[in-house]
Enzyme design. Structure first.
Site, PDB file in Angstrom:
ATOM      1  CG  HIS A   1       6.112  58.458  52.467  1.00 54.02           C
ATOM      2  ND1 HIS A   1       7.148  59.359  52.484  1.00 54.02           N
ATOM      3  CD2 HIS A   1       5.424  58.691  53.614  1.00 54.02           C
ATOM      4  CE1 HIS A   1       7.101  60.087  53.579  1.00 54.02           C
ATOM      5  NE2 HIS A   1       6.056  59.698  54.282  1.00 54.02           N
TER       6      HIS A   1
ATOM      7  CG  ASP B   1       9.138  60.071  49.801  1.00 52.81           C
ATOM      8  OD1 ASP B   1       8.048  59.696  49.348  1.00 52.81           O
ATOM      9  OD2 ASP B   1       9.352  60.244  51.020  1.00 52.81           O
TER      10      ASP B   1
ATOM     11  CB  SER C   1       5.433  62.753  55.546  1.00 50.91           C
ATOM     12  OG  SER C   1       6.211  61.958  56.393  1.00 50.91           O
TER      13      SER C   1
END
Length: 409
Positions: A134, A164, A243
Site C-alpha cells: 500500500h 500487502d 508502514s
C-alpha cells in the site's frame, strides 16, 4: 550445656540457615551459578555475523566476564538498555525512508503532485528492499532515502497485494546496503519484546519504539479487501509513515513487517499489526523471480459451507465440510475426477445445487469453510505441492491426491 527455649531455638536455626545461604551465594559468585550463566548467555546471544564471529568462551570464562562487567555500565545503561541500543545500532542502517509521488489533475486539468511516505528495509546486497504494497500502490515515482543526503530512485520488482508486500530495487553503492537478518515467526509468544524501527509521518527518520507482542494470529484486511491471516499484534508505537518498516525481536532479527494500526485518531493507540516474517519468506522467492506470488490453487468456483442446518435439510452424511457446486474446467480437482453439483432442489423457496462431492479435509486437516481452505493453502502450501484430499460421495469416503497449480491471474 546451655539450654534454649523453643522460641530461642527457632531464632538461632533461622539465623544459621540465612548464614549458609549467604555463604553459598558468595561462593557462587566466583563459580558458574545458573543465574549468572543464563544472564551471560542472554548478553552474548549472537545477532549478526560479527557477533557470531566472536571466539567461543567456556562457561567458566563467561561467568568471570560477567562478574567483571557491571549491570550498569559507565554510561548509566543497564543490561536491557544496552541490548536495545545494540539492536538499533545494528539494524537502523538497513531501514530506509520511502517517498512516493503521484500526479493528479484537478477539475481544470491542472497537474497536482501528491506525495506519500513509508518505510522499508534492505534484504540483500543486490539492492532489494521490502516494504508494504500500500506504500507504493498506484504511484508513479519512488525515491529511497538512505540518510546522510543519499537518495536514489527505486523500481518495483515484485508485489503481492493480498499480503500487502512489495519488493523495490535500487542501484546504489553496495557500501550503503546493510541487509537485515530474517528471523522466524512460527514460535513467537505473546509477551516477548517487539522493537519497531521506521519513519513516522515521513519526517522522523529511523525512529525506534519498543513494546511487546500483544497478540498473535490476528486477521486484518489487506489492500485488495481480502483478509491477511496470522498477523502479529504489538503495542510498540506505530504511526503513519512506519508502514513497511521492520518489527524485530530482542536479538535484532526481523519477525514481521509493520503494516497497519487500529486507531480512531489516525495516530498510535497501542494496537499495531505486522505481517509475519514467515509469510515474507514464503512469498519472497516468487516476487524476486516472477514479480508476483504464485498462489496454490485447487479450482473451486463455488461451494457451500456445510452447517448443521444445511446438513439436515439436504440429509448430508456430515455436518461440516464443503459441498462442491461448481469446479473450473481443467482445474486440479476436475482432472482428479472430483465432481460438482449434479442436480437442483428448491428448499425454503431457494434453489440449491446438490449431489456434488463433499471436501472434508486436506492432508488430514479438517476444512470447515471456503475461507478456511483458502487460508490453509495460502499459509502451508506452494505451487507443485502434492496434497491428499478427503472426499465424501454418496456417503462413501475416499482419498484423492492432487497437485496444486498456480492460481489463474
Amino acid at each position: 550445656m546451655r539450654a534454649f527455649s523453643g522460641k530461642a531455638f527457632a531464632v538461632r536455626l533461622l539465623a544459621l540457615t540465612f548464614g549458609l545461604i549467604a555463604a553459598g551465594f558468595v561462593a557462587g559468585c566466583t563459580e558458574q551459578t545458573p543465574f549468572r550463566l543464563a544472564t551471560e548467555a542472554l548478553r552474548a546471544a549472537p545477532n549478526t555475523a560479527a557477533a557470531s564471529a566472536e571466539p567461543t568462551r567456556s562457561p567458566q570464562s563467561a561467568s568471570r566476564d560477567l562478574a567483571e562487567t557491571p549491570l550498569i555500565d559507565a554510561a548509566g545503561l543497564d543490561f536491557f538498555e544496552r541490548r536495545i541500543v545494540r539492536v538499533y545500532e545494528e539494524v537502523a542502517p538497513a531501514v530506509v525512508s520511502i517517498t512516493t509521488r503521484t500526479l493528479r489533475r484537478d477539475f481544470f486539468f491542472n497537474v497536482i503532485p501528491q506525495e506519500g511516505a513509508g518505510s522499508g528495509f534492505v534484504i540483500d546486497r543486490e539492492g532489494h528492499i521490502l516494504t508494504n504494497y500500500h506504500v507504493i500502490q498506484g504511484v508513479e515515482f519512488i525515491e529511497v532515502n538512505f540518510g546522510e543526503q543519499v537518495v536514489a530512485p527505486a523500481v518495483v520488482v515484485g508485489a503481492d497485494p493480498r499480503n500487502d508486500v512489495a519488493v523495490l530495487k535500487v542501484n546504489v553503492d553496495p557500501e550503503l546496503l546493510h541487509p537485515v537478518t530474517l528471523g522466524s515467526s512460527h514460535d513467537l509468544r505473546v509477551g516477548q519484546w517487539a522493537i519497531a524501527i521506521g519513519n513516522p509521518f515521513g519526517q522522523f527518520g529511523r525512529t525506534l519504539t519498543t513494546g511487546v507482542i500483544s497478540a498473535l494470529d490476528r486477521t486484518i484486511e489487506g489492500p485488495d479487501n481480502r483478509t491477511i491471516t496470522g498477523v502479529i499484534q504489538t503495542d510498540a508505537a506505530i504511526n503513519k509513515g512506519n508502514s513497511g518498516g521492520p518489527l524485530l525481536d530482542s536479538s535484532g532479527r526481523v519477525i514481521g513487517i509493520t503494516s497497519a494500526i487500529f486507531s480512531p485518531t489516525g495516530t498510535s493507540a497501542g494496537v499495531g499489526f505486522a505481517v509475519p516474517v514467515d509469510t515474507l519468506k514464503r512469498i519472497l522467492p516468487d516476487l524476486l523471480a516472477f514479480g508476483y506470488y504464485r498462489r496454490p490453487w485447487l479450482g473451486i468456483r463455488y461451494a457451500y459451507n456445510i452447517t448443521p442446518a444445511l446438513a439436515e435439510a439436504l440429509r448430508l452424511p456430515t455436518q461440516q465440510g464443503l459441498l462442491l457446486v461448481q469446479l473450473y474446467e481443467g482445474s486440479p480437482l476436475a482432472l482428479a475426477g472430483v465432481r460438482g453439483a449434479q442436480r437442483q432442489q428448491i428448499i425454503g423457496g431457494q434453489r440449491v445445487f446438490t449431489g456434488g462431492d463433499i471436501l472434508t479435509a486436506v492432508d488430514g486437516e479438517t476444512v470447515v469453510s471456503v475461507s478456511d481452505l483458502d487460508n490453509l493453502l495460502e499459509n502451508n502450501y506452494r505451487v507443485d505441492d502434492v496434497i491428499t484430499l478427503t472426499i465424501l460421495r454418496d456417503g462413501r469416503q475416499f482419498e484423492v491426491q492432487v497437485t496444486l497449480v498456480e492460481e489463474p491471474r
